[in-house]
Design an enzyme around this catalytic site. Structure first.
Site, PDB file in Angstrom:
ATOM      1  N   ASP A 198      32.333   3.895 109.451  1.00 22.77           N
ATOM      2  CA  ASP A 198      32.930   4.727 110.562  1.00 22.77           C
ATOM      3  C   ASP A 198      31.934   5.358 111.410  1.00 22.77           C
ATOM      4  OD1 ASP A 198      35.713   3.980 109.877  1.00 22.77           O
ATOM      5  OD2 ASP A 198      35.776   5.688 108.400  1.00 22.77           O
ATOM      6  N   PHE A 230      43.094  -2.995 105.035  1.00 20.18           N
ATOM      7  CA  PHE A 230      43.268  -1.900 103.794  1.00 20.18           C
ATOM      8  C   PHE A 230      43.091  -0.661 104.125  1.00 20.18           C
ATOM      9  CE2 PHE A 230      42.433  -4.484  99.753  1.00 20.18           C
ATOM     10  CZ  PHE A 230      42.598  -5.548 100.306  1.00 20.18           C
ATOM     11  N   LYS A 249      47.847   4.061 109.428  1.00 21.97           N
ATOM     12  CA  LYS A 249      46.888   3.125 109.726  1.00 21.97           C
ATOM     13  C   LYS A 249      47.424   1.696 110.337  1.00 21.97           C
ATOM     14  CE  LYS A 249      42.730   4.666 107.357  1.00 21.97           C
ATOM     15  NZ  LYS A 249      41.973   4.883 105.981  1.00 21.97           N
ATOM     16  N   ASN A 278      28.146   2.046 101.530  1.00 18.97           N
ATOM     17  CA  ASN A 278      29.181   2.531 100.668  1.00 18.97           C
ATOM     18  C   ASN A 278      29.289   1.601  99.553  1.00 18.97           C
ATOM     19  OD1 ASN A 278      31.077   0.004 101.246  1.00 18.97           O
ATOM     20  ND2 ASN A 278      30.802   0.896 103.206  1.00 18.97           N
TER      21      ASN A 278
END
Ligand code: PMT
Length: 409
Positions: free
Chosen positions: A276, A320, A334, A208
């Protein structure tokens, strides 16, 4: 006696400001430090070694082969708490940045494992020279503490940036590095930074766009307030001193290192963009273009923050949320699912903030349902806001009480 039990090596190089180092050395000694001075050959043109010997009560060393130690460049730095080069000329900056060891001081610099501090002082044109600036930024990337020179009258008769700061300011800077002050003093803070890379074959990976800037800004903000900071990162270049820096590549490696370092931490900030999913099978050889389509089967990576949340105790957990839609809803989800104390939500679909950018704009969610929204600001300022939000938590006050340290360090 702030510096009792501290062994400090002071390197003196050939600049007119060397006379100010006498005052600095005297202040270090008066505050209990065991000081040993190492001069370069040219420093002796400005000041005599005997001055430092008299001030420190220790011999002053100049050459590799004139000390009582058998292997001086190794033995002198053993057990040292700091090696401070004051003043640091363009020459010593250039030598250290390029790994040159042609005298005792430059060899000691390469052998030192303690924090290293440089106070550059020179003519303004020399200081601004591109070669000097590039060497200074290289030293910063190596984790060397650099104290900016003052702007003012220079010995060459001009005025500008290049003047050695007053010895009392250098003394305070050295004390702050050795014994940081601030509300996070005595706290261990772990920050993750950068984006993980999940290998597909020996040449390709799933990754990423995280640059690690947000994570490193948080590490710097925590250190500024006195924390003992560990960074676990996929990025290799901290540009300031960190207590511990561990480089990893994959989510599994990050997971393992975070767990290895978890027990001693008080505050954990997960700023890393952790994959993930990872390929189920990593191909041993480079995948060939044999068909029009390629299917790579993926499996879930460990969710580091969620697992930490299961064993949170009194630690402060900050996560985050990198979202592209329904920022608040997903951030609150989250916070609850990962059992975090704070979730910092950023909209990563906005190219002006989030991944790789110098700036960010965040909404900070806490467990009481309170939301703090920031303006669009440099990541360093966002980091200060987040760290101050952590300091405001009741859990932080409890943590400080447990540690028996007052809140102002
Ligand atoms: O590095 P920069 O270029 O400065 O960019 C900063 C940033 C955009 C990467 C940063 O601000 C950010 O948002 N980091 C978190 C990215 C992310 O993975 O978000 P998430 O919503 O997918 O994950 C939620 C939280 O769980 C995060 O704290 C993450 O670190 C953590 N996580 C995620 C997956 C996983 N397997 N384990 C985790 O611990």
């Amino acid at each position: 006696m702030k510096l009792i039990d501290k062994k400090i090596l002071v390197g003196v190089t050939g600049g007119i400001a060397a006379y100010k180092t006498c005052d600095l050395v005297s202040q270090l000694v008066k505050n209990g430090a065991d000081v040993r001075v190492i001069m370069t050959e040219s420093a002796q043109k400005f000041i005599a070694p005997i001055t430092f010997s008299a001030l420190t009560g220790n011999p002053t060393s100049i050459h590799m082969f004139d000390t009582k130690e058998n292997i001086p460049h190794i033995e002198l730095v053993q057990n040292a708490h700091m090696l401070a080069v004051v003043p640091a000329t363009a020459n010593i900056i250039g030598k250290f940045a390029n790994g040159i060891a042609d005298d005792l001081l430059s060899s000691l610099l390469l052998a030192a494992t303690c924090p290293i501090f440089f106070a550059p002082a020179m003519n303004i044109n020399m200081y601004q020279n591109a070669a000097v600036q590039s060497n200074i930024s290289r030293l910063k990337k190596m984790g060397i503490f650099i104290m900016e020179p003052d702007v003012g009258y220079l010995a060459c008769g001009t005025s500008g940036k290049g003047r050695l700061p007053a010895p009392v300011k250098i003394f305070e800077e050295i004390c702050n590095i050795l014994e940081p002050k601030g509300p996070l003093c005595g706290c261990n803070v772990l920050v993750t930074a950068g984006g993980t890379r999940e290998p597909i074959d020996p040449v390709r990976y799933i990754g990423n766009r995280s640059s690690g800037k947000m994570g490193y800004a948080l590490a710097g903000a925590a250190r500024k307030l006195g924390a003992n900071v560990t960074v676990i990162s996929t990025i290799e270049k901290p540009d300031y001193y960190l207590d511990k820096h561990i480089v990893v590549e994959t989510a599994e490696e990050m997971y393992k290192e975070v767990l290895n370092n978890y027990a001693e931490q008080d505050i954990i900030i997960m700023a890393a963009a952790v994959a993930d999913y990872m390929p189920i099978n990593i191909q041993e050889n480079k995948i060939k273009k044999t068909s029009d389509e390629l299917i790579i089967k993926l499996k879930r990576t460990p969710d580091i923050l969620s697992d930490l949340g299961l064993n949170k105790g009194d630690k402060i957990l900050v996560g985050f949320a990198a979202e592209t839609e329904e920022l608040e809803k997903f951030a609150m989800d989250k916070l609850v699912k990962k059992n975090a104390d704070l979730i910092i939500a950023n909209d990563v679909s906005n190219p002006k903030i989030g991944f790789s950018s110098e700036n960010n704009q965040v909404a900070i969610f806490d467990r009481t349902g309170c939301v703090t929204r920031s303006d669009l600001l440099p990541k360093t300022e966002i980091a200060d806001i987040i760290i101050n939000k952590i300091i405001d938590l009741d859990l932080f006050k409890k943590l400080k009480e447990q540690k028996g340290v007052d809140n102002h360090g």
